[in-house]
Write an enzyme that holds these catalytic residues in place. Structure first.
Site, mmCIF file in Angstrom:
data_model
loop_
_atom_site.group_PDB
_atom_site.id
_atom_site.type_symbol
_atom_site.label_atom_id
_atom_site.label_comp_id
_atom_site.label_asym_id
_atom_site.label_seq_id
_atom_site.Cartn_x
_atom_site.Cartn_y
_atom_site.Cartn_z
ATOM 1 C CD GLU A 49 89.461 23.751 -55.675
ATOM 2 O OE1 GLU A 49 88.774 22.681 -56.184
ATOM 3 O OE2 GLU A 49 90.156 24.263 -56.505
ATOM 4 C CG ASP B 297 86.058 24.535 -58.046
ATOM 5 O OD1 ASP B 297 85.070 24.333 -57.642
ATOM 6 O OD2 ASP B 297 87.016 25.655 -58.135
ATOM 7 C CG ASP C 60 89.222 24.068 -61.849
ATOM 8 O OD1 ASP C 60 89.609 23.376 -61.058
ATOM 9 O OD2 ASP C 60 89.255 25.104 -61.772
ATOM 10 C CG ASP D 216 94.175 24.991 -59.997
ATOM 11 O OD1 ASP D 216 95.156 24.524 -60.333
ATOM 12 O OD2 ASP D 216 94.219 26.316 -59.832
#
Ligand code: 0RA
Length: 637
Positions: A427, A500, A502, A504
């Site tokens: 990403e 990641d 998180d 997103d």
């Protein structure tokens, strides 16, 4: 098919085939694995026996209890396992069923069940062998009998415990730590999904689940059988037809089919044979598909909805937006294919085809509103297919999907041997930079994706392959897409999603998984798709450091450091925060990394997750993301 019990069924019908020590030696042979899947399989095996009673029409209620200490009991109001002396073994039938493999009474000739579920069909004896404690209670002939076992060995003779006007069986068992270790726990959601599915497939049975660990209680009863199932699957979709249902008993077996068309673009067909999910399809699916295509085309021609010059609707056209359950119950199912999950019985193809053909033809004639909506949807799909083909042809003509022109942002590996090569999908550009520098360029390729990729659930193939991020990925993988998909051209053995930790990152991962699930399912089935596991923390003190991959492991790991000195805790919010060396050490080095292999262990659940996260109705999606925000992080479809 006759599901009726043979009234002359007695202890003699139970065949004695083999002993149990083999089960403890090689449990995987009997329950698949000794990880969390095999652990849950113990419950399925016991419940399947009760479901068999329900299918035989002699059991209405099943109650499963997960006790606080990890013991499980399964109670039913079936006939109760016979207790008389068994001729061949000299033991009671109960002890025979519980201690001898395949003695469930379902394998003997001329007696017992005509239909039986159970993935491996090995019976409760396997559960007994793999439990450090098991208790069987039988209510029969006005009495209660009981026997206890330890690792498959009886602790006592069958005891008569007193009187009861109830009938049925209760099996209580505790999985053996020696086999499964002491870390595993029963997962409520997994058990619920399975019990719900069995309840849908066994019309009229009531299944209760009590989780005493949390005091939660659930009850499943579906009057509509598989039509309730279709209704449930479509709960977040917009229907364009009513829920259609047919069931018929024919000499080959019992056939139950339900279907409904929705505004969605994908098809969602789930097939079962004797309550066992057959994700690879087989003869029942083939029969259904050909009858569906034929009846819709016939109707459309007859009613002028297809003109003489028009091509016939294709099998793909008539399946766009279709949700269906096909469930057959037959006496001798043949399971074939890679994972033994494809129904091979040829006679079932014609049986399903004939039953559905006759029914659906009449249905369309008698329900003009539904018929119009269905044919309209299929005709639209056909036009879109032609447009998509034209778009794809032009894309291919431009060379965009050919292996020749690898995307510029792909940092390919130097090896040309797919067997040793890996592709990291990363990403963002900064993480992509670290990955490119940190990797072993001999066999690791890196493809950075910019921002969000397209949500494939809401788009047709032509739009999907026009999306630059997806196009780059498809070209890098080398396999093509749609009708042109060819797994033999896969350029990497492992395709690893690295995002990641998180929200997103979770979103991008889910979008990618949706893409794989919908368009490259074969890559998941054949075990090519992985999720990288980057660390959450780095603990450091003096010259000593340790990476932490799970929140729960942090406290434990802190104990390994000197309590008098300060421990430096670095939290990684994104992959970009790690330097190339750290990224290699923690996440990319095959010697030290851990990765999750993406499996479709439960297609219905996967469908539900994708559907909820990606579907068009906003409200349920919001709810899911809010309540499962943490779980999505480790999404294992
Ligand atoms: C063997 C024969 C019969 C029933 C069963 C086993 C049986 C097994 C289990 C396991 C859980 N619940 C169960 N219920 C029944 C047939 C008995 C008869 O014909 O009376």
């Amino acid at each position: 098919m006759s599901q009726k019990a043979n009234s002359s069924y007695t202890a003699e019908n139970i065949q004695v085939l083999e002993g149990l020590s083999a089960v403890r030696k090689r449990p995987g042979m009997y329950i698949g694995t000794t990880d969390v899947a095999g652990f849950h399989h113990l419950i399925w095996e016991v419940v399947d026996n009760s479901i068999d009673e329900a299918m035989a029409g002699v059991c209405k209620n099943i109650e499963v209890i997960i006790h606080k200490d990890g013991t499980v009991s399964v109670e039913d109001d079936g006939r109760g396992i016979p207790v008389e002396k068994h001729k061949k073994t000299g033991k009671s039938a109960l002890e025979t069923v519980l201690t001898i493999l395949h003695a469930g009474g379902k394998f003997g000739e001329g007696g017992g069940y005509k239909v039986s579920g159970g993935l491996h069909g090995v019976g409760v004896s396997v559960v007994n062998a793999l439990s450090d404690y098991l208790r069987a209670e039988v209510r029969r002939d006005g009495k209660v009998y009981m026997q206890e076992y330890c690792r498959g060995r009886p602790k006592n003779e069958v005891k008569a415990m007193g009187k009861s006007d109830k009938i049925g069986t209760t099996i209580t068992f505790k999985p053996d730590n020696q086999i499964f270790g002491d870390k595993l726990q029963f997962d409520l959601q997994t058990v619920l999904n399975r019990l719900r599915q069995q309840a849908y497939l066994t019309k009229g049975v009531t299944i209760k689940l009590i989780d005493e660990r949390t005091d939660e209680k659930y009850k499943f009863y579906f009057e509509g059988g598989v039509s309730s199932y279709v209704h449930h699957l479509n709960r977040n979709r917009e229907p364009i037809s009513s829920v259609i249902y047919v069931t018929k008993e024919v000499p080959e077996g019992n056939i139950e089919i339900s279907l409904q068309y929705t505004q969605a673009f994908q098809e969602n067909i789930f097939t079962f044979a004797n309550n066992i999910h057959t994700p690879e399809g087989g003869m029942h699916l083939t029969g259904f598909r050909s009858a569906l295509t034929r009846t819709i085309n016939n109707y459309a021609r007859k009613n002028g909805l297809l003109k003489e010059k028009d091509e016939n609707l294709s099998s793909d056209d008539v399946r766009e937006g279709l949700t269906a359950i096909i469930s057959v119950k037959i006496s001798e199912p043949q399971f074939e294919g890679q994972t033994k999950s494809k129904l091979g019985n040829p006679e079932i193809r014609t049986a399903v085809e004939t039953v559905f053909n006759d029914f659906f033809q009449t249905f369309l004639e008698e329900s003009p509103k539904d018929a119009q909506a269905i044919v309209g949807k299929c005709a639209l799909a056909a036009r879109a297919r032609l447009a998509a083909r034209a778009a794809r042809d032009s894309v291919i003509r431009k060379g965009a999907l050919e292996g020749m022109t690898l995307p510029g942002k792909l940092a390919d590996c130097s090896s040309r041997d797919p067997k040793v090569s890996e592709l990291y999908i990363v990403e963002g550009d900064s993480a992509g930079g670290s990955a490119k520098q940190g990797r072993n360029r001999e066999f690791q390729a890196v493809l950075p994706l910019r921002g969000k990729i397209l949500n494939v659930e809401q788009s047709r193939l032509d739009k999907i392959i026009a999306n630059n991020e997806i196009k780059a990925l498809i070209i890098a993988m080398g396999v093509g897409v749609g009708e042109a998909f060819d797994i033999a051209r896969l350029r990497y053995e492992r395709i690893i999603i690295m995002t990641d930790a998180d929200v997103d990152g979770a979103h991008i991962r889910t979008l990618l998984l949706t893409l794989f699930y919908r368009y490259f399912k074969d890559l998941i089935d054949k075990g090519h798709i992985f999720i990288a596991q980057p660390p959450l923390y780095k603990l450091a003190q003096g010259g000593k450091s340790k990476y932490i991959y799970h929140e729960e492991a942090k406290e434990e790991a802190l104990k390994e450091f000197d309590p008098k000195m300060k421990v430096n805790i670095q939290r990684y919010k994104g992959l970009g925060e790690m330097n190339p060396v750290q990224l290699w050490e923690t996440t990319m080095n095959p010697e030290t990394r851990t990765m999750l292999k993406v499996t479709i262990s439960d297609a219905e659940q996967a469908d539900m997750i994708f559907d909820t996260l990606m579907g068009s109705e906003v409200a349920p999606r919001k709810k899911f993301i809010q309540t499962h925000a943490k779980k999505v992080k480790n999404l294992d479809i």
